[in-house]
Design a protein around this motif. Structure first.
Motif, mmCIF file in Angstrom:
data_model
loop_
_atom_site.group_PDB
_atom_site.id
_atom_site.type_symbol
_atom_site.label_atom_id
_atom_site.label_comp_id
_atom_site.label_asym_id
_atom_site.label_seq_id
_atom_site.Cartn_x
_atom_site.Cartn_y
_atom_site.Cartn_z
ATOM 1 N N ASN A 276 0.818 -1.222 0.000
ATOM 2 C CA ASN A 276 0.000 0.000 0.000
ATOM 3 C C ASN A 276 0.851 1.270 0.000
ATOM 4 N N SER A 277 2.122 1.160 -0.411
ATOM 5 C CA SER A 277 2.979 2.346 -0.350
ATOM 6 C C SER A 277 2.362 3.460 -1.188
ATOM 7 N N GLY A 278 2.375 4.662 -0.628
ATOM 8 C CA GLY A 278 1.757 5.799 -1.313
ATOM 9 C C GLY A 278 0.282 5.955 -0.977
ATOM 10 N N ALA A 279 -0.286 5.003 -0.225
ATOM 11 C CA ALA A 279 -1.726 5.045 0.086
ATOM 12 C C ALA A 279 -1.935 4.867 1.598
ATOM 13 N N PRO A 280 -1.696 5.934 2.378
ATOM 14 C CA PRO A 280 -1.720 5.805 3.847
ATOM 15 C C PRO A 280 -3.025 5.258 4.409
ATOM 16 N N GLN A 281 -4.145 5.756 3.894
ATOM 17 C CA GLN A 281 -5.427 5.304 4.487
ATOM 18 C C GLN A 281 -5.658 3.818 4.246
ATOM 19 N N GLU A 282 -5.311 3.384 3.028
ATOM 20 C CA GLU A 282 -5.515 1.963 2.682
ATOM 21 C C GLU A 282 -4.642 1.085 3.590
ATOM 22 N N TYR A 283 -3.403 1.538 3.784
ATOM 23 C CA TYR A 283 -2.490 0.759 4.644
ATOM 24 C C TYR A 283 -3.067 0.634 6.047
ATOM 25 N N GLU A 284 -3.414 1.779 6.634
ATOM 26 C CA GLU A 284 -3.891 1.764 8.028
ATOM 27 C C GLU A 284 -5.152 0.899 8.138
ATOM 28 N N ARG A 285 -6.021 1.000 7.152
ATOM 29 C CA ARG A 285 -7.253 0.201 7.179
ATOM 30 C C ARG A 285 -6.922 -1.287 7.061
ATOM 31 N N GLU A 286 -6.013 -1.625 6.147
ATOM 32 C CA GLU A 286 -5.755 -3.057 5.904
ATOM 33 C C GLU A 286 -5.031 -3.714 7.080
ATOM 34 N N TRP A 287 -3.980 -3.041 7.608
ATOM 35 C CA TRP A 287 -3.257 -3.745 8.682
ATOM 36 C C TRP A 287 -4.114 -3.846 9.930
#
Ligand SMILES: Cc1cc2nc3c(=O)[nH]c(=O)nc-3n(C[C@H](O)[C@H](O)[C@H](O)COP(=O)(O)OP(=O)(O)OC[C@H]3O[C@@H](n4cnc5c(N)ncnc54)[C@H](O)[C@@H]3O)c2cc1C
Length: 363
Positions: A276-287
């Motif tokens: 999800n590099s470059g996509a902070p919200q997606e990262y935080e949601r997924e992890w």
């Protein structure tokens, strides 16, 4: 030149790099030390299931040291033994694990820069801060602070292990305030012996007393002091000043607050950060969706133990024994994914265990 700049070459950083490469990015990974994996500051005990999940990139059989099949938990005069049926732990060389992960990263086309500390001169607009518990990346971008840490000391000693496959965990609010002491066998005559205490307490006096209690008189073959975060940062990803910044591993506080184990979650969340590099919200949601509940349950249990200084209330161990929790944990316990133990079937397993014990006892 690069799409993603990963700062830190530990497990979180190497797997973040791999995750970003797999999703087609051009990646630079910077490690401040001249060699990956050194100096080693970890016991290297990981669930076999956790190691299996990393197997496409790290063949743990190459770095194997020992198999741990049971855990003896000692609190005052009480003992509690967990002999997991399936969830066996493997002791590996942590230094070699990092090296193998970095090799995989390079084999997939990642660029590695060694011997240079990165605090602000980033080489890409997309940054992954995997720079450990005292993250300079998190400080530079003003992430919320991690609210609790433990300070640890550990040495490798000559030590006669009664059972070379059983790890011992010592709980005592006085001797190990806020955490615990441990002896992890490497083989019949060597063990990793260490203590952790809540910061701002210092571990040295506790460590010396623990070694004396175990009758360890020899000098350590190696020794280190290090800190472990025991809470997740309130925020682990953001956009700021034209940068997208994701934190993974210890820098995000993705560590089991019960034991301080962070390799599994650091590597898994690192991989998600890369993806999800470059996509902070997606990262935080997924992890958080995948591992948030597990980490929260470890944290809740640590908070509960620390209400009594890090030691279970004496009645708790008696109750746990009387109600056959040893058997339940042996049957269904998980080292990492505590969220997966919250299933309706565990209640039915537990009922079976209690029924078997009661009928067995009455025969
Ligand atoms: C005593 C002790 C025992 C432990 N035992 C276990 C265990 O048995 N099992 C387990 O799962 N976990 C264990 N842990 C926890 C585990 O070591 C960590 O959770 C894990 O190392 C986290 O990985 P990471 O990649 O996030 O951070 P790290 O492993 O700390 O890696 C961060 C890397 O970033 C580099 N770095 C830092 N700042 C910069 C910078 N500015 N520029 C470039 N590079 C930088 C560092 O040199 C380091 O190599 C233990 C920890 C301690 C202290």
């Amino acid at each position: 030149m690069y799409d993603v700049h990963v700062v830190g070459g530990g497990p979180a950083g190497c797997f973040a790099g791999i995750g970003a490469l797999v999703s087609g990015k051009k990646v630079l990974l910077s490690e401040e030390h001249g060699q990956i994996g050194e100096p080693e500051a970890c016991s290297g005990l990981i669930s076999r299931s956790g190691l299996e999940s990393l197997k496409p990139y790290v063949d743990y059989k190459k770095i194997y040291l020992n198999t741990i099949t049971s855990a003896r938990i000692i609190s005052g005069k009480k003992e509690f033994i967990i002999r997991p049926k399936e969830e066996i732990a493997i002791l590996v060389s942590r230094c070699e694990l990092d090296k193998l992960a970095a090799q995989s990263f390079e084999q997939q086309g990642g660029a590695l820069s060694l011997g240079k500390k990165v605090t602000r001169n980033f080489s890409a607009k997309s940054i992954i801060g995997a720079d450990g518990p005292a993250s300079a990346v998190a400080d530079y971008f003003g992430f919320p602070k991690i609210s609790s840490y433990v300070a640890c000391m550990q040495g490798n000693f000559k030590f006669a292990c009664d059972d070379p496959h059983q790890t011992s965990i010592y709980l005592s609010g006085k001797d190990f305030p806020g955490f615990f002491g441990w002896a992890i066998p490497i083989d019949e005559s060597h063990a990793k012996i260490g203590v952790g205490v809540s910061l701002p307490k210092h571990p040295i006096a506790h460590y010396k007393r623990f070694l004396a209690r175990l009758g360890v008189a020899s000098k350590p073959e190696s020794e280190f002091a290090a800190v472990i975060p025991t809470s997740v940062r309130k925020r682990t990803a953001m956009q700021k000043n034209g940068y997208s910044i994701l934190l993974a591993g210890d820098s995000a506080g993705q560590v089991k607050a019960t034991t301080g184990g962070g390799i599994f979650f650091g590597a898994q969340c690192g991989m998600l950060a890369g993806k999800n590099s470059g996509a902070p919200q997606e990262y935080e949601r997924e992890w958080k969706g995948k591992y948030g509940l597990d980490l929260a349950l470890h944290k809740q249990f640590r908070t509960f133990l620390n209400m009594n200084g890090g030691e279970p209330h004496p009645l708790l161990l008696s109750a746990a024994k009387s109600f056959f929790f040893e058997d339940l944990l042996s049957e269904r316990g998980k080292m990492d994914r505590w969220g997966q133990m919250l299933t309706p079937s565990i209640l039915s397993d537990y009922t079976k265990i209690v029924a078997q014990k009661i009928t067995g006892a009455s025969k």
